[in-house]
Design a protein around this motif. Structure first.
Motif, PDB file in Angstrom:
ATOM      1  N   ALA A   1       0.930  -1.341  -0.128  1.00 58.18           N
ATOM      2  CA  ALA A   1       0.040  -0.066  -0.007  1.00 58.18           C
ATOM      3  C   ALA A   1       0.908   1.442   0.132  1.00 58.18           C
ATOM      4  N   ALA A   2       2.282   1.301   0.203  1.00 55.83           N
ATOM      5  CA  ALA A   2       2.986   2.232   0.094  1.00 55.83           C
ATOM      6  C   ALA A   2       3.155   3.059  -1.310  1.00 55.83           C
ATOM      7  N   ASN A   3       2.523   2.289  -2.414  1.00 57.54           N
ATOM      8  CA  ASN A   3       2.278   2.738  -3.601  1.00 57.54           C
ATOM      9  C   ASN A   3       3.491   3.287  -4.206  1.00 57.54           C
ATOM     10  N   LEU A   4       4.545   2.550  -4.102  1.00 56.14           N
ATOM     11  CA  LEU A   4       5.940   3.174  -4.809  1.00 56.14           C
ATOM     12  C   LEU A   4       5.732   2.807  -6.237  1.00 56.14           C
ATOM     13  N   PRO A   5       6.293   3.534  -7.003  1.00 54.23           N
ATOM     14  CA  PRO A   5       6.310   3.685  -8.551  1.00 54.23           C
ATOM     15  C   PRO A   5       6.501   2.216  -8.893  1.00 54.23           C
ATOM     16  N   MET A   6       5.701   2.089 -10.180  1.00 58.92           N
ATOM     17  CA  MET A   6       5.896   0.822 -10.654  1.00 58.92           C
ATOM     18  C   MET A   6       7.059   0.604 -11.594  1.00 58.92           C
ATOM     19  N   GLN A   7       7.527  -0.673 -11.751  1.00 59.80           N
ATOM     20  CA  GLN A   7       8.870  -0.975 -12.430  1.00 59.80           C
ATOM     21  C   GLN A   7       8.990  -1.747 -13.618  1.00 59.80           C
ATOM     22  N   GLU A   8       7.676  -2.160 -14.259  1.00 54.85           N
ATOM     23  CA  GLU A   8       7.721  -2.806 -15.454  1.00 54.85           C
ATOM     24  C   GLU A   8       8.482  -2.381 -16.481  1.00 54.85           C
ATOM     25  N   THR A   9       8.689  -1.089 -16.895  1.00 53.30           N
ATOM     26  CA  THR A   9       9.332  -0.658 -17.990  1.00 53.30           C
ATOM     27  C   THR A   9      10.985  -0.857 -17.518  1.00 53.30           C
ATOM     28  N   SER A  10      11.372  -0.789 -16.387  1.00 56.10           N
ATOM     29  CA  SER A  10      12.804  -1.029 -16.139  1.00 56.10           C
ATOM     30  C   SER A  10      13.086  -2.410 -16.143  1.00 56.10           C
TER      31      SER A  10
ATOM     32  N   VAL B   1      10.462  -2.898  -5.605  1.00 54.07           N
ATOM     33  CA  VAL B   1      10.525  -2.970  -7.020  1.00 54.07           C
ATOM     34  C   VAL B   1       8.935  -3.539  -7.380  1.00 54.07           C
ATOM     35  N   PRO B   2       7.990  -2.872  -7.454  1.00 53.48           N
ATOM     36  CA  PRO B   2       6.842  -3.433  -7.498  1.00 53.48           C
ATOM     37  C   PRO B   2       6.441  -3.547  -9.197  1.00 53.48           C
ATOM     38  N   ALA B   3       5.596  -4.454  -9.371  1.00 54.62           N
ATOM     39  CA  ALA B   3       5.469  -4.802 -10.930  1.00 54.62           C
ATOM     40  C   ALA B   3       4.363  -5.750 -11.057  1.00 54.62           C
ATOM     41  N   THR B   4       3.445  -5.681 -11.891  1.00 50.31           N
ATOM     42  CA  THR B   4       2.479  -6.807 -12.259  1.00 50.31           C
ATOM     43  C   THR B   4       2.719  -7.914 -13.035  1.00 50.31           C
ATOM     44  N   GLY B   5       3.836  -7.622 -14.027  1.00 54.53           N
ATOM     45  CA  GLY B   5       4.133  -8.704 -14.917  1.00 54.53           C
ATOM     46  C   GLY B   5       4.515  -8.208 -16.184  1.00 54.53           C
ATOM     47  N   ALA B   6       4.954  -9.093 -16.992  1.00 51.96           N
ATOM     48  CA  ALA B   6       5.538  -9.029 -18.485  1.00 51.96           C
ATOM     49  C   ALA B   6       4.562  -8.861 -19.538  1.00 51.96           C
ATOM     50  N   TYR B   7       3.494  -9.497 -19.294  1.00 49.31           N
ATOM     51  CA  TYR B   7       2.778  -9.571 -20.461  1.00 49.31           C
ATOM     52  C   TYR B   7       2.146  -8.047 -21.056  1.00 49.31           C
ATOM     53  N   ALA B   8       1.710  -7.252 -20.244  1.00 51.89           N
ATOM     54  CA  ALA B   8       1.161  -6.059 -20.496  1.00 51.89           C
ATOM     55  C   ALA B   8       2.425  -5.227 -20.919  1.00 51.89           C
ATOM     56  N   ALA B   9       3.344  -5.308 -20.206  1.00 49.61           N
ATOM     57  CA  ALA B   9       4.534  -4.567 -20.385  1.00 49.61           C
ATOM     58  C   ALA B   9       5.193  -4.694 -21.711  1.00 49.61           C
TER      59      ALA B   9
ATOM     60  N   ASP C   1      -8.275 -11.340   4.261  1.00 50.80           N
ATOM     61  CA  ASP C   1      -8.841 -12.480   4.231  1.00 50.80           C
ATOM     62  C   ASP C   1      -7.832 -13.565   4.041  1.00 50.80           C
ATOM     63  N   ALA C   2      -7.647 -14.383   5.137  1.00 53.29           N
ATOM     64  CA  ALA C   2      -6.579 -15.322   4.878  1.00 53.29           C
ATOM     65  C   ALA C   2      -6.830 -16.283   3.861  1.00 53.29           C
ATOM     66  N   PHE C   3      -8.101 -16.550   3.591  1.00 51.49           N
ATOM     67  CA  PHE C   3      -8.687 -17.646   2.615  1.00 51.49           C
ATOM     68  C   PHE C   3      -8.415 -17.144   1.364  1.00 51.49           C
ATOM     69  N   SER C   4      -8.150 -15.794   0.907  1.00 52.55           N
ATOM     70  CA  SER C   4      -8.076 -15.093  -0.569  1.00 52.55           C
ATOM     71  C   SER C   4      -6.841 -14.369  -0.783  1.00 52.55           C
ATOM     72  N   LEU C   5      -5.796 -14.375   0.064  1.00 53.62           N
ATOM     73  CA  LEU C   5      -4.746 -13.670  -0.186  1.00 53.62           C
ATOM     74  C   LEU C   5      -4.062 -14.177  -1.546  1.00 53.62           C
ATOM     75  N   GLY C   6      -3.733 -13.359  -2.521  1.00 51.83           N
ATOM     76  CA  GLY C   6      -3.462 -13.625  -3.836  1.00 51.83           C
ATOM     77  C   GLY C   6      -1.866 -13.530  -3.918  1.00 51.83           C
ATOM     78  N   PRO C   7      -1.359 -13.655  -5.118  1.00 50.18           N
ATOM     79  CA  PRO C   7      -0.081 -13.454  -5.352  1.00 50.18           C
ATOM     80  C   PRO C   7       0.294 -12.100  -5.787  1.00 50.18           C
ATOM     81  N   ILE C   8       0.848 -11.298  -4.787  1.00 52.79           N
ATOM     82  CA  ILE C   8       0.999  -9.930  -5.450  1.00 52.79           C
ATOM     83  C   ILE C   8       2.534  -9.568  -5.584  1.00 52.79           C
ATOM     84  N   PHE C   9       3.563 -10.632  -5.542  1.00 52.07           N
ATOM     85  CA  PHE C   9       4.792 -10.535  -5.479  1.00 52.07           C
ATOM     86  C   PHE C   9       5.276 -10.921  -6.950  1.00 52.07           C
ATOM     87  N   THR C  10       5.982  -9.875  -7.600  1.00 52.08           N
ATOM     88  CA  THR C  10       6.455 -10.256  -9.031  1.00 52.08           C
ATOM     89  C   THR C  10       7.898 -10.310  -9.098  1.00 52.08           C
ATOM     90  N   PHE C  11       8.588  -9.227  -8.581  1.00 49.67           N
ATOM     91  CA  PHE C  11      10.302  -9.438  -8.501  1.00 49.67           C
ATOM     92  C   PHE C  11      10.683  -9.299  -7.126  1.00 49.67           C
TER      93      PHE C  11
END
Length: 345
Positions: free
Chosen positions: A115-124, A201-209, A244-254
């Protein structure tokens, strides 16, 4: 009456089979204790995060997982304190409890930190891939056009949780309690490192990038990547504030935790000679599948491998250091008693 079942052998019997049995038991206990301390620190950080931010939790899920892990830990602790402690029992219970707590707490802290919302790093990250001469778009096209390769990738990539559960249960039950303790500690170290680096180093992934859409890869459906694309923006923009412990999703990319897990799994299987080659091949394919299944940049995978290798080295050094501290105890336990000399004056 001697117990020949293999599950209730006392320490002298274990020593007859494995001269390092007592040393392995003591080292595994010390590694488990260290992991409990790490978990306690993470729990404290999680509680502070809830106090200092607007995040809250849905108690039902957390109570289920915390209660389950607490029960495993309590029974394992009772077994350790028993006169006839059994490393197969306490190591299995401790490993299960610690893996559950590590996944629950580190992922929860990761949500709060994201939630710190640091700049996304897909381009880098994409630029680093291209600097290394690696083309994500071309790789996706190659796999999409080869059904046999894609099937192998799906099979290995989706085995992440099944392999984890199998290792957590069967390593200690087969007598590799020290490796189970080392694995639990390495798992915790790498998961924490992944969370910290991914937040910075937040990122969502390579497909959109890379400018790819579903029509460009009709045979590939990267569900894990789609989950990250859905979950991470909701955390960053303030929409998700109830965990919710039952619905924590994968938010780690790098870095890629799939790549980390593949290396850790192959290492954990290494003492099992009948599984060694299979473990290397299977998890090698899982590493190759990680960019496709998780939408990871190639540098995500490389970073994951390096973190896993560093953790294995650290845990190995620590285990050898702790083993030196158990040697006097081991010699005392295993040294045969001298017969008394009758009639000596």
């Amino acid at each position: 009456m001697p117990n020949n079942s293999g599950f209730g052998r006392d320490h002298s019997e274990l020593a007859d089979v494995n001269p390092n049995a007592e040393e392995d038991i003591e080292v595994s206990l010390r590694l488990f204790r260290l992991n409990w301390m790490i978990i306690a620190v993470i729990l404290t950080v999680f509680e502070l995060g809830l106090l200092l931010t607007d995040f809250s939790v849905r108690l039902s899920g957390y109570l289920v997982f915390l209660g389950m892990a607490g029960l495993y830990g309590y029974i394992g602790h009772r077994n350790v304190r028993a006169g006839s402690r059994n490393p197969r029992i306490f190591a299995t219970l401790f490993t299960l409890a610690q893996i559950v707590l590590l996944l629950l707490l580190v992922m929860s802290v990761g949500y709060i930190a994201a939630a710190a919302n640091l700049p996304m790093q897909e381009t880098s990250l994409l630029a680093l891939d291209r600097m290394l001469g690696l083309d994500f778009r071309a790789y996706v096209g190659f796999v999409n056009d080869r059904p046999d390769v894609l099937r192998a990738f799906v099979l290995t990539y989706d085995s992440l949780h099944r392999q984890l559960l199998a290792l957590v249960i069967f390593l200690p039950l087969l007598g590799y309690h020290r490796r189970a303790a080392e694995f639990a500690l390495a798992f915790g170290i790498t998961l924490i490192a992944t969370m910290i680096v991914s937040v910075l180093v937040p990122a969502t992934g390579a497909y959109a990038a890379a400018g790819l859409v579903q029509a460009d890869h009709p045979n590939i459906e990267p569900i894990c990547y789609y989950t990250t694309v859905r979950e991470l923006p909701l955390v960053r923009d303030g929409t998700t504030r109830v965990l919710d412990a039952f619905s924590l999703g994968p938010i780690f990319t790098f870095p890629s935790f799939h790549a980390i897990s593949a290396v850790l799994y192959a290492w954990a299987m290494w003492p099992l000679r009948w599984l060694r080659v299979f473990g290397l091949l299977w998890n090698g394919v899982m590493v190759a599948a990680t960019p496709i299944g998780g939408g990871h940049f190639f540098v995500d995978v490389a970073a994951g491998i390096l973190i896993a290798l560093a953790a294995i080295y650290m845990v190995g050094r620590l285990g050898r250091y702790l083993a030196r501290g158990t040697q006097p105890v081991r010699r005392t336990l295993l040294q045969p008693s001298r017969p008394a000399i009758v009639g000596a004056q």
